[in-house]
Design a protein around this motif. Structure first.
Motif, PDB file in Angstrom:
ATOM      1  N   GLY A  55       0.771  -1.233   0.000  1.00 34.92           N
ATOM      2  CA  GLY A  55       0.000   0.000   0.000  1.00 34.92           C
ATOM      3  C   GLY A  55       0.801   1.282   0.000  1.00 34.92           C
ATOM      4  N   TYR A  56       2.119   1.217  -0.191  1.00 28.15           N
ATOM      5  CA  TYR A  56       2.885   2.461  -0.199  1.00 28.15           C
ATOM      6  C   TYR A  56       3.334   2.785  -1.611  1.00 28.15           C
ATOM      7  N   LEU A  57       2.578   3.663  -2.270  1.00 27.90           N
ATOM      8  CA  LEU A  57       2.935   4.131  -3.607  1.00 27.90           C
ATOM      9  C   LEU A  57       2.397   5.558  -3.700  1.00 27.90           C
ATOM     10  N   PRO A  58       3.179   6.507  -3.207  1.00 32.66           N
ATOM     11  CA  PRO A  58       2.675   7.875  -3.002  1.00 32.66           C
ATOM     12  C   PRO A  58       2.023   8.472  -4.245  1.00 32.66           C
ATOM     13  N   VAL A  59       2.520   8.130  -5.421  1.00 31.29           N
ATOM     14  CA  VAL A  59       2.023   8.774  -6.625  1.00 31.29           C
ATOM     15  C   VAL A  59       0.537   8.547  -6.845  1.00 31.29           C
ATOM     16  N   VAL A  60       0.035   7.409  -6.425  1.00 27.56           N
ATOM     17  CA  VAL A  60      -1.395   7.207  -6.602  1.00 27.56           C
ATOM     18  C   VAL A  60      -2.129   7.516  -5.297  1.00 27.56           C
ATOM     19  N   GLY A  61      -1.455   8.298  -4.453  1.00 27.27           N
ATOM     20  CA  GLY A  61      -2.104   8.769  -3.243  1.00 27.27           C
ATOM     21  C   GLY A  61      -2.106   7.761  -2.121  1.00 27.27           C
ATOM     22  N   ALA A  62      -1.293   6.719  -2.243  1.00 23.62           N
ATOM     23  CA  ALA A  62      -1.251   5.715  -1.195  1.00 23.62           C
ATOM     24  C   ALA A  62       0.037   5.893  -0.414  1.00 23.62           C
ATOM     25  N   ASP A  63      -0.081   6.350   0.842  1.00 20.65           N
ATOM     26  CA  ASP A  63       1.149   6.606   1.578  1.00 20.65           C
ATOM     27  C   ASP A  63       1.128   6.000   2.980  1.00 20.65           C
ATOM     28  N   HIS A  64       0.279   5.029   3.209  1.00 20.77           N
ATOM     29  CA  HIS A  64       0.407   4.306   4.479  1.00 20.77           C
ATOM     30  C   HIS A  64       0.251   2.816   4.214  1.00 20.77           C
ATOM     31  N   LEU A  65       0.976   2.055   4.999  1.00 19.37           N
ATOM     32  CA  LEU A  65       0.999   0.611   4.774  1.00 19.37           C
ATOM     33  C   LEU A  65      -0.358   0.007   5.112  1.00 19.37           C
TER      34      LEU A  65
END
Lengths: 214, 564, 394
Positions: B38-48
């Motif tokens: 779940g950590y892929l900042p570009v698609v707005g996912a920044d928490h595990l």
């Protein structure tokens, strides 16, 4: 002191056990000392140690000096100790003459001089006109003589013979033995020979050192 | 033989290998794993979170994809191994090895994509085989409605993998066979009343197998994660996990990147689990086998069936390569004509292949130069230190062959970009070298270690220093194995699909990427041109690896026999 | 009083625009545009090569086509670059794009623009609100992409084998039931396969007007219900009993050529004629649209926010709108791609160039092509594909 001198030399195999009892002896220039002992005791390992070819993992003690200098401090190529094995080990990618030229000491300079030195050695070995030959096309005896010449051309200060005649049939063996001994004696360098064969030792005429278990 | 000098060289090479090969793979795995959780900042996912895994579990067809992956991977590996041993056994008993080698080498050299395209041309319902036997034997005026490629059971994919892996394992077995004292052992066993066939299965196969375990593991891991061949021959609805994952990675919906990363991790886990399972299988088989061996029966299993099947498959592979050539020269070729009704060189004259060919050539040459240099230095370091290779060192070198490509390539592209390496030639070169280097090492290690060490000692006793011994003695004597290793590395580079695609941002178009793209197009003739070139390139490499030493050492009998 | 003022203003404005474009041309000179475009069609690839040589001669701009097997690959690349914080010097300069991919990039702020109004040749387009050139699958393009070719859904069959082709989805079902295994459509995960379902939806929906807005749960189940009833009946009659599908329309075209199926489909009315020209289909193939008409849209090019060569990319986009270039693209011997320009905005010479283009038996007449039906909102396509996968993937 001149010649090859071993003092309290021991070798432990990578497993940890010492191979033979501590060794002390000397080989004078022009003398051929034979090394005997049961198989597996480490004769070839000792030769490798003196020549500087011991694989990692062996633990050694004692001194080896050549003409008074510590040989063990030098890498193999700087010890100037020639080695002959039971196989001739001519480099298969070089011609017979090139093999000898590879060994020829760098002190001899100039293409013509080096070529002449090699041709002369070939002639001494009964291989005149063999400069361009493929070593693989030589007979066993021819290969062995070429290998000896290659070693001698490097102007070694000592020569190690590691069962040099064991692969040859009896007739060739005697012939080659006298050829080798004649040449190394002429050089007046210390020679250490590993051999199983009593005839070899007798022909060498020098002392026989017998390795015994530690 | 100075250990200290060896150490400096070893540290240098080790640093290069760790820095250039191991770290990128680790970074790639790390980035992929982060995205999977779940950590892929570009698609707005920044928490595990476990959300990507739940999403993956909910994707339709996942379970079927996993089952298909395991089925095709294991079936292809087991059958390939069986047939390779059977064929090698026949060669060993009846000779004929030269012919078989000549048959196997082009198949080994042909990249998976080219072979897959050729097989599809051959076995499809509208393929060459159906054309040749229709309508006189079958009555088919139109192609039959039988799924012979993209079949849901993955049979075509298994077939394709076998056609590629049998030659690989066969040549591995034949080269190992030369290392063990096969003749002497056979004589001893036959004196005890065992037939040659039984000697093969009971005495030699177990010994050979032990020596080819690593290539077998690599074959299994590869079969489980292959993308290009599975795209061309494999099931589509659902596809294998590797193909499904690739689709999700390139899907328009960027939210799929995270479940795709989860799938990549899953695939890596499956591959590791499979190798573990295989090792377990080895134990069981080993125990059963020992019981069979000491059972005393003098007649063993017939290997003729396996050998015959293997032989048929090798011919099938050869026909597939010929089909590529025929299609590349066709103009109209309607079903059910056995040969094209009109021929044309139009597809060749189009010329678009020239750029791809140059690209493949360039990448192959550079990666091979780097890999061979690194391999020689590594091996020389080992020689100087006088040490055998440690297990951890082997693990480092062969890591890229054991971890499925897919598991770290997406992450690697992210890591490369983070490190300021944009997509393009350099990234692709690096990515390809990850796979070229292990193969070059694999090919070069044995010849290197087999070289009589007394040659090196003799040269040293003649006063030659370590570098002179390397360049004037060892490298010239090892010219043939070095060139063979280079040719293998070149073939590996040319065949790379996924690394070229993902790290090149599509900018780097090689024969492989073009051929795979074209295979999903409508023009078999153009596809044929690219696939023919793709299949031919590695073969030319092997040809040079054979011809150069032969020419160079034409007057050196000791070096012209094919081994150092 | 106001008219002269307007005229004066436009006089001032026009050189200003031209000057802006001059700057763009100057900046573009010497640049290479990495155009990420689907590479499955050889003629398109050749057309792009031709465009590159023209552009190089005229503006010093070259095109390097990055041949994709799926446009999404380019989107993924831009996403990965943004993830790595690469906000300039990106690998992608221009993308052949539309529909879901455009929506996805626009929503994530991955596009450069608006730039369409800066292109001099934009004057040939019908830019009135709701026009085909300014909406992409009902999404307003707002100048973030520039049109380059027109697409229409058509069915293609071999008249040597099929004499009475079906003209509606209901007729298609009857035909397929009578000829089991002879019809199929590309995989629904592929654009063309999804388009086929969309065409069926537009024809079968109870109230097609609801398709213009994003699908709600209710609307989706209500409007797609007839579609699934129809498809449940059709699927068992398909090639391989509907358990496998060709990967894309190119593969299906090849299957038609081999006689493995009797139909293919395309989102390009000239696709079949082009294939005949290249020896990829027999002369006997014909293309047509269902009687009630077929969905159509325009393909666009867009520039990513971090493109390394934005100016040159704009020069390429502008070049593609040139009437001469559009006429060449429509030439069946070249590309056979229908023009996106508004015929009303072309002068006599430009119109004549289109009229002079050669025809082909496989090229549908205007009558056979019928009415252009509007694309549903992209949300429908995504939902249909998902629902299809849920229903029919084992």
């Amino acid at each position: 002191m001149t010649g090859l001198v071993l003092t309290n030399v021991t070798i432990r195999s990578p497993g940890g056990s010492p191979l033979f009892a501590p060794l002390t002896f000397g080989v004078r220039p022009g003398e051929i000392v034979s090394l005997s002992g049961p198989s597996g005791i480490g004769k070839s390992t000792l030769v490798a140690h003196i020549g500087g070819h011991l694989p990692a993992g062996f633990v050694t003690a004692g001194q080896v000096t050549l003409d008074g200098r510590n040989a063990l401090a030098l890498p193999a190529e700087a010890r100037r100790i020639g080695v002959l094995f039971q196989d001739a080990l001519l480099f298969p990618h070089l011609s017979v003459g090139e093999n000898l030229a590879f060994g020829l000491e760098p002190a001899i300079r100039g293409r013509a001089a080096r070529r002449a030195a090699v041709e002369e050695a070939l002639e001494q070995a009964g291989l005149a006109g063999f400069y361009r030959r493929d070593p693989a096309t030589l007979s066993g005896g021819q290969q062995a003589r070429a290998a000896l010449m290659r070693t001698l051309l490097a102007a070694p200060r000592a020569i190690l013979l590691d069962e040099p005649f064991s692969k040859l049939d009896p007739a060739l063996r005697a012939e080659l033995r006298s050829f080798v001994f004649a040449h190394v004696r002429a050089r007046a360098v210390p020679v250490l020979m590993v051999s199983h064969d009593a005839e070899d030792a007798a022909a060498a005429g020098g002392p026989v050192i017998s390795l015994s278990p530690a | 033989m100075t250990v200290r000098e060896g150490r400096a060289l070893r540290i240098l090479v080790l640093t290069a290998v760790v820095g250039a090969l191991v770290l990128p793979i680790m970074a790639g795995l790390f980035e992929t794993a982060r995205a999977a959780f779940g950590y892929l900042p570009v698609v707005g996912a920044d928490h595990l979170s476990l959300a990507p895994w739940r999403r993956l579990a909910d994707l339709p067809g996942l379970r079927a994809s996993i089952i298909l992956t395991l089925w095709t991977g294991f079936a292809a590996t087991i059958l390939s191994l069986f047939m390779a041993f059977a064929l090698a056994g026949r060669v060993w008993m009846h000779s004929g090895g030269k012919r078989l080698r000549a048959l196997a080498l082009p198949l080994l050299a042909a990249p998976h994509a080219a072979m897959a395209i050729g097989l599809a041309f051959l076995i499809a319902p509208s393929g060459w085989i159906a054309r040749v036997i229709s309508p006189w034997a079958t009555g088919w005026q139109v192609p039959p409605g039988i799924a012979t490629v993209h079949d849901p059971g993955g049979i075509a994919l298994i077939l394709g993998l076998i056609v590629k892996e049998v030659p690989f394992l066969l040549l591995m077995i034949l080269s190992v066979l030369a290392q063990i004292k096969a003749r002497e052992q056979a004589a001893a066993a036959r004196a005890l009343g065992y037939s040659p066939q039984t000697v093969w299965t009971k005495i030699l196969v177990p010994q050979i197998y032990r020596l080819i375990r690593l290539p077998v593991f690599a074959t299994l891991a590869f079969a489980l994660s292959v993308v290009d061949m599975a795209l061309i021959l494999g099931p589509t609805q659902p596809p294998t996990l590797a193909v499904a994952m690739t689709r999700w990675f390139v899907a328009a919906d960027t939210r799929l990147l995270m479940p795709a990363s989860a799938a990549a991790i899953l695939l890596a886990a499956l591959a590791m689990l499979s190798v573990a399972l295989w090792i377990l299988g080895e134990r069981v088989m080993g125990a059963l086998n020992r019981r069979r061996i000491v059972g005393g029966a003098r007649r063993g299993w017939p290997i003729a069936v396996g050998a015959a099947t293997g032989q048929v498959l090798l011919w099938l592979g050869t026909a597939a390569l010929i089909a590529l050539l025929v299609w590349s020269l066709a103009w109209r070729w309607s079903f059910p004509n056995g040969l094209p009704e009109s021929w044309s060189v139009t597809a060749w004259m189009r010329g678009g292949w020239w750029i791809a060919l140059k690209q493949s050539l360039f990448l192959g040459t550079v990666t091979v130069l780097v890999s061979v240099t690194l391999s020689v230095l590594w091996l020389e370091g080992e020689t100087r230190a006088g040490l055998a290779r440690a297990r951890w060192a082997s693990a480092l070198i062969y890591l890229p062959l054991m971890v499925p490509q897919a598991a770290f390539l997406f992450g690697l592209s992210v890591a490369f970009l983070r490190g300021g390496i944009g997509a393009g030639h350099f990234a692709v070169m690096w990515g390809q070298a990850l796979f070229v280097y292990p193969y070059v090492m694999l090919a070069l290690s044995d010849p290197w270690h087999a070289l009589d060490r007394r040659l090196d000692r003799t040269a040293a006793s003649l006063g030659a220093g370590p570098w002179r011994r390397l360049f004037r003695v060892k490298l010239p004597i090892l010219l043939r194995p070095i060139l063979t290793a280079a040719a293998i590395g070149f073939a590996v580079s040319v065949a790379q699909y996924l690394p070229t695609l993902l790290l090149g941002a599509g900018r780097v178009t090689t024969l492989t990427t073009e051929a795979v793209t074209l295979a999903s197009g409508s023009d078999r003739r153009v596809t044929g041109v690219f696939a023919v070139l793709l299949a031919a390139m590695p073969l030319v490499g092997f040809g040079l690896a054979f011809a150069i030493p032969a020419l160079f050492y034409r007057n050196r009998r000791g070096l012209s026999g094919g081994r150092a | 009083m106001r008219l002269p003022l307007l005229a004066a203003l436009s006089l001032v404005a026009a050189p200003a625009l031209a000057a802006g474009w001059e700057d763009t041309l100057a900046a573009a000179k010497g640049q290479t545009v990495y155009w990420h475009a689907w590479g499955g069609d050889d003629r398109t690839n050749s057309f792009i090569e031709w465009a590159s040589s023209e552009l190089e001669a005229e503006y010093g701009v070259t095109i390097a086509q990055v041949k994709l097997s799926d446009t999404a690959e380019a989107v993924t690349r831009v996403v990965a670059e943004k993830a790595a914080g690469q906000t300039e010097g990106g690998a992608v300069d221009l993308i052949w794009i539309n529909g879901g991919n455009f929506l996805s990039m626009k929503e994530q702020g991955l596009l450069y623009g608006p730039f369409l109004n800066e292109l001099p040749n934009a004057r040939y387009l019908d830019l009135t609100e709701g026009g085909a050139a300014v909406t992409d699958f009902t999404i307003p393009t707002e100048g973030y992409e520039s049109p380059w070719r027109l697409a229409r859904f058509v069915l293609t069959y071999d008249s040597a084998r099929v004499t009475e082709p079906p003209h509606s989805m209901a007729e298609l079902l009857a035909w397929s039931a009578a000829h089991p295994g002879r019809f199929t459509h590309p995989s629904v995960s592929n654009f063309m396969g999804a388009t086929f379902l969309k065409q069926a939806l537009v024809e079968l929906a109870r109230d097609p007007s609801t398709l213009a807005s994003p699908p709600t749960e209710e609307a989706f189940s209500a409007e797609t219900e007839p579609l699934w009833v129809w498809y449940d009946a059709l699927r068992p009659t398909l090639w391989r009993e509907g358990k496998a599908f060709p990967e894309n329309e190119s593969i299906q075209q090849q299957m038609l050529n081999d006689g493995e199926v009797d139909f293919t489909m395309a989102f390009d009315p000239a696709a079949a004629a082009a294939a005949v020209e290249k020896g990829l289909l027999p002369d006997s193939v014909r293309s047509y649209a269902p009687t009630a008409g077929s969905i159509g849209n325009i393909s666009f090019v867009a520039i990513p926010f971090n493109a390394a060569h934005k100016e040159a990319a704009m020069v390429v986009a502008n070049f593609l709108l040139d009437p001469e270039v559009q006429a060449r693209a429509q030439d069946i011997r070249v590309l056979g791609s229908y023009s996106v320009l508004d015929p009303a905005r072309l002068d006599t010479a430009e119109t004549a160039a289109f009229a002079a283009l050669p025809g082909s038996a496989a090229l549908p007449s205007n009558a056979a092509l019928g009415r252009t039906l509007p694309e549903p909102h992209p949300g429908w396509m995504t939902r249909i594909a998902e629902e299809w996968a849920r229903r029919y993937t084992e």
